[in-house]
Design a protein around this motif. Sequence first.
Motif, PDB file in Angstrom:
ATOM      1  N   ASP A  12       0.834  -1.207   0.000  1.00  9.92           N
ATOM      2  CA  ASP A  12       0.000   0.000   0.000  1.00  9.92           C
ATOM      3  C   ASP A  12       0.865   1.251   0.000  1.00  9.92           C
ATOM      4  OD1 ASP A  12      -2.256  -1.592   0.037  1.00  9.92           O
ATOM      5  OD2 ASP A  12      -2.588  -1.384   2.201  1.00  9.92           O
ATOM      6  N   ARG A  13       1.923   1.243   0.788  1.00 13.43           N
ATOM      7  CA  ARG A  13       2.817   2.400   0.864  1.00 13.43           C
ATOM      8  C   ARG A  13       3.511   2.628  -0.472  1.00 13.43           C
ATOM      9  NH1 ARG A  13       3.322   7.209   2.815  1.00 13.43           N
ATOM     10  NH2 ARG A  13       5.425   7.903   2.442  1.00 13.43           N
ATOM     11  N   ALA A  14       3.948   1.557  -1.107  1.00 15.34           N
ATOM     12  CA  ALA A  14       4.611   1.672  -2.406  1.00 15.34           C
ATOM     13  C   ALA A  14       3.647   2.244  -3.442  1.00 15.34           C
ATOM     14  CB  ALA A  14       5.136   0.313  -2.858  1.00 15.34           C
ATOM     15  N   LYS A  15       2.391   1.832  -3.384  1.00 11.97           N
ATOM     16  CA  LYS A  15       1.393   2.348  -4.326  1.00 11.97           C
ATOM     17  C   LYS A  15       1.158   3.832  -4.104  1.00 11.97           C
ATOM     18  CE  LYS A  15      -3.370   1.759  -5.792  1.00 11.97           C
ATOM     19  NZ  LYS A  15      -4.658   1.143  -5.537  1.00 11.97           N
ATOM     20  N   ARG A  21       4.498  10.263  -6.866  1.00 14.42           N
ATOM     21  CA  ARG A  21       5.569  10.577  -7.805  1.00 14.42           C
ATOM     22  C   ARG A  21       5.028  10.847  -9.209  1.00 14.42           C
ATOM     23  NH1 ARG A  21      10.833   7.148  -6.035  1.00 14.42           N
ATOM     24  NH2 ARG A  21      10.620   7.556  -3.823  1.00 14.42           N
ATOM     25  N   VAL A  22       4.006  10.106  -9.609  1.00 13.83           N
ATOM     26  CA  VAL A  22       3.404  10.319 -10.931  1.00 13.83           C
ATOM     27  C   VAL A  22       2.820  11.725 -11.011  1.00 13.83           C
ATOM     28  CG1 VAL A  22       1.519   9.634 -12.450  1.00 13.83           C
ATOM     29  CG2 VAL A  22       3.015   7.900 -11.479  1.00 13.83           C
ATOM     30  N   VAL A  23       2.161  12.175  -9.955  1.00 21.51           N
ATOM     31  CA  VAL A  23       1.600  13.529  -9.946  1.00 21.51           C
ATOM     32  C   VAL A  23       2.706  14.560 -10.132  1.00 21.51           C
ATOM     33  CG1 VAL A  23       0.468  15.265  -8.488  1.00 21.51           C
ATOM     34  CG2 VAL A  23      -0.468  12.956  -8.627  1.00 21.51           C
ATOM     35  N   GLU A  26       4.014  14.493 -13.693  1.00 23.66           N
ATOM     36  CA  GLU A  26       3.080  15.135 -14.624  1.00 23.66           C
ATOM     37  C   GLU A  26       3.236  16.647 -14.582  1.00 23.66           C
ATOM     38  OE1 GLU A  26      -0.780  13.705 -13.489  1.00 23.66           O
ATOM     39  OE2 GLU A  26      -0.640  11.987 -14.836  1.00 23.66           O
ATOM     40  N   ILE A  27       3.344  17.203 -13.395  1.00 20.12           N
ATOM     41  CA  ILE A  27       3.486  18.657 -13.261  1.00 20.12           C
ATOM     42  C   ILE A  27       4.803  19.122 -13.858  1.00 20.12           C
ATOM     43  CG2 ILE A  27       3.764  20.539 -11.587  1.00 20.12           C
ATOM     44  CD1 ILE A  27       1.759  18.895  -9.803  1.00 20.12           C
ATOM     45  N   VAL A  28       5.880  18.421 -13.563  1.00 19.37           N
ATOM     46  CA  VAL A  28       7.195  18.780 -14.113  1.00 19.37           C
ATOM     47  C   VAL A  28       7.182  18.669 -15.634  1.00 19.37           C
ATOM     48  CG1 VAL A  28       9.621  18.094 -14.216  1.00 19.37           C
ATOM     49  CG2 VAL A  28       8.457  18.225 -12.012  1.00 19.37           C
ATOM     50  N   SER A  29       6.587  17.590 -16.154  1.00 21.82           N
ATOM     51  CA  SER A  29       6.578  17.413 -17.609  1.00 21.82           C
ATOM     52  C   SER A  29       5.740  18.481 -18.290  1.00 21.82           C
ATOM     53  CB  SER A  29       6.106  16.006 -17.994  1.00 21.82           C
ATOM     54  OG  SER A  29       4.757  15.811 -17.660  1.00 21.82           O
TER      55      SER A  29
END
Length: 99
Positions: A12-15, A21-23, A26-29
């Motif tokens: 659960d923590r890894a998810k 990190r994906v969020v 996305e913002i950086v990209s």
Amino acid sequence: MTDTTPQDGQTDRAKVDLEGRVVVLEIVSMTALALAMDTSETADVDHARGIARLIMETVHQRCGELKMPDEARLSACSYADELLSTAMQSLYPGAPQQH
């Protein structure tokens, strides 16, 4: 030999970490796309489209290098296309869209 299977709490923590990190990515990209594609009054839409094409070609190439299964390749390419389309539409709302 020790058990390396993740426990439920670890999974659960890894998810949660992955989603966070994906969020950020996305913002950086999207910020990097905005800077690279130039949103100034003298912006070159064709240059922006060239960047978008290069990104898509690179996604296809990297998926091949990683020998990703077809479903994962489709997901990666669809996601990249979605991000790029959103960037082009928001950065250049008056320009005709090409995919």
